[in-house]
Scaffold this motif. Structure first.
Motif, PDB file in Angstrom:
ATOM      1  N   ILE A  99       2.962   3.312  -5.961  1.00  0.00           N
ATOM      2  CA  ILE A  99       3.117   3.736  -4.365  1.00  0.00           C
ATOM      3  C   ILE A  99       1.979   4.550  -3.490  1.00  0.00           C
ATOM      4  O   ILE A  99       2.573   5.450  -3.714  1.00  0.00           O
ATOM      5  N   LEU A 159       0.877   5.623   0.050  1.00  0.00           N
ATOM      6  CA  LEU A 159       1.391   4.805   1.643  1.00  0.00           C
ATOM      7  C   LEU A 159       1.522   6.032   2.633  1.00  0.00           C
ATOM      8  O   LEU A 159       1.588   6.795   2.205  1.00  0.00           O
ATOM      9  N   ASN A 207       3.936  -0.110  11.368  1.00  0.00           N
ATOM     10  CA  ASN A 207       3.388  -1.059   9.820  1.00  0.00           C
ATOM     11  C   ASN A 207       3.664  -2.479   9.607  1.00  0.00           C
ATOM     12  O   ASN A 207       5.498  -1.994   9.729  1.00  0.00           O
ATOM     13  N   LEU A 220       4.660  -4.477   5.942  1.00  0.00           N
ATOM     14  CA  LEU A 220       5.033  -4.877   4.663  1.00  0.00           C
ATOM     15  C   LEU A 220       5.008  -6.217   4.805  1.00  0.00           C
ATOM     16  O   LEU A 220       6.083  -7.048   5.164  1.00  0.00           O
ATOM     17  N   THR A 237      10.559  -0.196  -1.083  1.00  0.00           N
ATOM     18  CA  THR A 237       9.699   0.116  -0.222  1.00  0.00           C
ATOM     19  C   THR A 237      10.444   1.002   0.949  1.00  0.00           C
ATOM     20  O   THR A 237      10.801   2.304   1.820  1.00  0.00           O
ATOM     21  N   GLN A 275      -1.309  -1.843  11.383  1.00  0.00           N
ATOM     22  CA  GLN A 275      -1.618  -1.947   9.978  1.00  0.00           C
ATOM     23  C   GLN A 275      -0.224  -2.452   9.184  1.00  0.00           C
ATOM     24  O   GLN A 275       0.883  -2.748   9.167  1.00  0.00           O
ATOM     25  N   ILE A 312       0.241  -3.763   5.211  1.00  0.00           N
ATOM     26  CA  ILE A 312       0.460  -3.506   3.995  1.00  0.00           C
ATOM     27  C   ILE A 312       0.704  -4.698   3.341  1.00  0.00           C
ATOM     28  O   ILE A 312       2.133  -5.066   3.150  1.00  0.00           O
ATOM     29  N   VAL A 332       0.653  -1.943  -3.960  1.00  0.00           N
ATOM     30  CA  VAL A 332       0.090  -2.379  -3.152  1.00  0.00           C
ATOM     31  C   VAL A 332      -1.536  -2.938  -2.804  1.00  0.00           C
ATOM     32  O   VAL A 332      -1.777  -2.268  -3.820  1.00  0.00           O
ATOM     33  N   LYS A 378      -4.151  -2.578   2.094  1.00  0.00           N
ATOM     34  CA  LYS A 378      -3.891  -1.875   3.077  1.00  0.00           C
ATOM     35  C   LYS A 378      -5.491  -1.745   4.972  1.00  0.00           C
ATOM     36  O   LYS A 378      -6.010  -1.695   4.172  1.00  0.00           O
TER      37      LYS A 378
END
Ligand SMILES: Nc1ncnc2c1ncn2[C@@H]1O[C@H](COP(=O)(O)OP(=O)(O)O)[C@@H](O)[C@H]1O
Ligand SMILES: [Mg+2]
Lengths: 216, 371
Positions: free
Chosen positions: B21, B23, B31, B33, B44, B206, B208, B215, B218
């Motif tokens: 990963i 990021l 952000n 996920l 994560t 953002q 992801i 991922v 993103k």
């Protein structure tokens, strides 16, 4: 009818003796349960926290309870001699199971989400235990305490066989002398004691449930 | 700033939950996920407050290796909100919210003020709710408490694992709005886990998108919507949302840069010549720095041949930023749309033929006619 008037007559004539036996009975029970709390709560927590120890601890206290009461007291007699202390130790062993088991279950039953939240916002293991997990296990502990009291009050009646006191004096004395009145005069207060403990601790248990498990 | 470089997580049972990963979670950004269940979102997130330790790679917060930060202190500086809320049922709302300030040994006055301020922020009257217990609150209210408990010690980073997914749609929408507002107000770095694409699009700076511990893509919601990297992303976003997003492209897509313009210093005759040659009846006027000033119409110019351009410029015709939505022009009654950069430098004029074509296509699509 005649029997009951005789019984009441006997009880009122010997009321001070019966009262002091009752107190002696209660003292033995409370000493034993106090001891069981001091030892049992940490054992329950340990079992809940260290998964590997759980079966060992739980089966040990289980076995203690499975030993017939007379046999247990006889064994203890060999080590500790005659007297109330030996009775207290015996009662302590009997009270251990409900207290250890219920502490264990109480801690295990804490909502994992609540524990995760506590850990996630930065509580140490000890803080999590003291501020969250143990308080939340108290209603379970109270239920265990209630069971322990009732058992201990009952088992304590055989104390005279190993030189102890309490209401068992009258009961055992009555059996030996084939005197039903003495037997019942000891048994009735013992039964009342058990009922009373059950009732009062039942209320306490409900209160703590409301206070500490106020989710549902 | 939080950075993950080639981070892997292999669980004790050998399950490879996170694979290489990479990021970056920037300061002050929200952000999100997202991904199917079991793709590794929670894993994560839990790496970030060390509820889980990673197997290899590098995870830094503001350049510091996370393994060198005391986990207890780390967690006290990070808010943490979970789906099951996890309020302490035996504690009052006040004690719940004040948990971390108390752990940090704030003085009572400061703690009390903070708790009241937070309760107000989420629209719960402190005097009414402070002494209540969690079970006396609705699900939405409980989750609000869950959120402000995480904010109480003013952490810079807030972790939220599917915080709104157990709520009814109305509470969820409200809390999403509140979160976006809060985020603007307090400017925290938020890591938010969800499996709900609408939620992600609504709140994220953002997004992801993960799958099987990797991922997949993103970027900003706009990037994902307009430029999905593969079929999986398209499927996950869903046909409806993609079609909606395709909507109308921004102004830039329609700029006709060949459209003439003229400097305000030129003479009226020159302006008329330009318009006649280009067969246009309206001409954008710019200053010496090529900044847009207004529009000169051929009609006005011919009627006032002696005047200066300056005196005839119609400044009421506003220019559109290149990033503006075309819808704005379509909805206006103007006949010409000058397009400019942020600093009002003239670029060109909206090409109305092209716009018309795109509009037709859209109408056809919506009515199910394919061409
Ligand atoms: N403690 C664990 N041991 C082994 N596997 C785990 C553990 N926790 C999670 N997993 C597995 O890792 C994967 C990712 O889990 P998780 O991060 O919780 O997914 P999600 O994206 O749904 O939050 C899942 O397949 C899950 O079964
Ligand atoms: Mg998850």
């Amino acid at each position: 009818m005649e029997f009951i008037t005789d019984l009441l007559q006997y009880m009122s004539n010997n009321s001070s003796m019966l009262i002091s036996l009752t107190i002696e009975h209660i003292v033995m029970v409370i000493q034993a349960i106090g001891l069981a709390l001091i030892v049992g709560i940490p054992l329950g927590i340990l079992a809940a926290k260290v998964e590997k120890l759980a079966p060992v601890i739980l089966s040990l206290v289980n076995i203690l309870q499975l030993i017939p009461s007379l046999a247990m007291l006889a064994i203890l007699l060999l080590y500790f001699g005659l007297g109330n202390e030996t009775v207290v130790i015996g009662l302590f062993f009997y009270s251990l199971l409900p207290i250890v088991r219920n502490t264990y279950v109480g801690i295990k039953e804490v909502d994992p989400g609540v524990s995760e939240a506590g850990k996630g916002i930065g509580m140490t293991q000890l803080q999590l235990l003291l501020k969250v997990q143990f308080p939340l296990s108290i209603p379970f502990l109270m239920a265990g305490l209630r069971v322990a009291f009732v058992i201990a009050v009952a088992v304590a009646t055989i104390a005279p066989y190993i030189g102890g006191g309490g209401l068992g004096r009258e009961i055992v004395g009555g059996i030996n002398a084939q005197n039903d009145i003495r037997l019942i005069a000891g048994a009735v207060p013992a039964a009342l004691l058990a009922l009373l403990a059950d009732f009062i601790l039942g209320i306490v248990e409900k209160r703590t449930k409301r206070r500490f498990r106020s989710v549902s | 700033m939080i950075q993950l470089k080639n981070v892997n997580k292999v669980y004790e049972d050998g399950f490879h939950a996170l694979k290489n990963i990479n990021l970056t979670f920037e300061e002050g950004k929200l952000n999100v996920l997202i991904g199917p269940s079991g793709c590794g979102k929670t894993t994560t997130m839990k790496l970030l407050n060390r509820l889980i330790d990673y197997t290899d790679g590098e995870l830094t917060i503001d350049g510091k290796l996370i393994s060198e930060i005391n986990p207890i202190e780390l967690r006290r500086q990070m808010g943490y909100v979970i789906q099951s809320i996890g309020l302490f049922p035996h504690m009052s709302i006040y004690d719940n919210v004040a948990t971390v300030p108390k752990l940090l040994k704030w003085d009572k006055e400061k703690t009390r003020k903070k708790v009241d301020e937070l309760l107000k922020m989420v629209d719960l009257d402190p005097d009414t709710y402070r002494d209540r217990f969690p079970h006396e609150l609705s699900g939405g209210q409980q989750q609000r408490i869950g959120v402000i408990r995480a904010l109480a010690a003013e952490p810079n980073i807030i972790l939220m694992d599917e915080p709104f997914s157990a709520l009814d749609p109305i509470s969820r929408e409200q809390l999403q709005d509140e979160l976006v507002r809060l985020q603007k107000e307090i400017n925290k770095t938020i890591i938010f886990v969800t499996h709900d694409m609408d939620e992600a699009i609504k709140i994220a700076d953002q997004i992801i998108l993960m799958r099987d511990g990797e991922v997949v893509q993103k970027g900003s919601p706009y990037e994902l919507l307009t430029n999905p990297v593969n079929q999986f992303v398209e499927d996950f976003i869903g046909e409806d949302r993609l079609r909606q997003a395709r909507g109308l492209p921004p102004m830039t897509a329609f700029v006709d840069e060949g459209y003439p313009s003229i400097n305000v210093k030129y003479s009226m005759e020159e302006a008329i010549t330009v318009m006649v040659e280009a067969r246009k009846d309206q001409l954008p006027i710019v200053d010496c720095d090529n900044k847009y000033l207004g529009i000169l119409s051929l009609y006005d110019a011919v009627k006032n041949r002696e005047a200066t351009i300056d005196s005839l410029v119609d400044e009421s015709v506003i220019a559109y930023r290149e990033t503006a939505e075309v819808e704005k022009f379509v909805a206006s009654k103007e006949t010409i749309a000058p397009i400019v950069h942020e600093d009002t430098t003239f670029i060109g004029v909206l090409d109305q033929d092209q716009l018309l074509n795109v509009l037709h296509e859209q109408v056809d699509q919506k009515s199910g006619v394919t061409s």
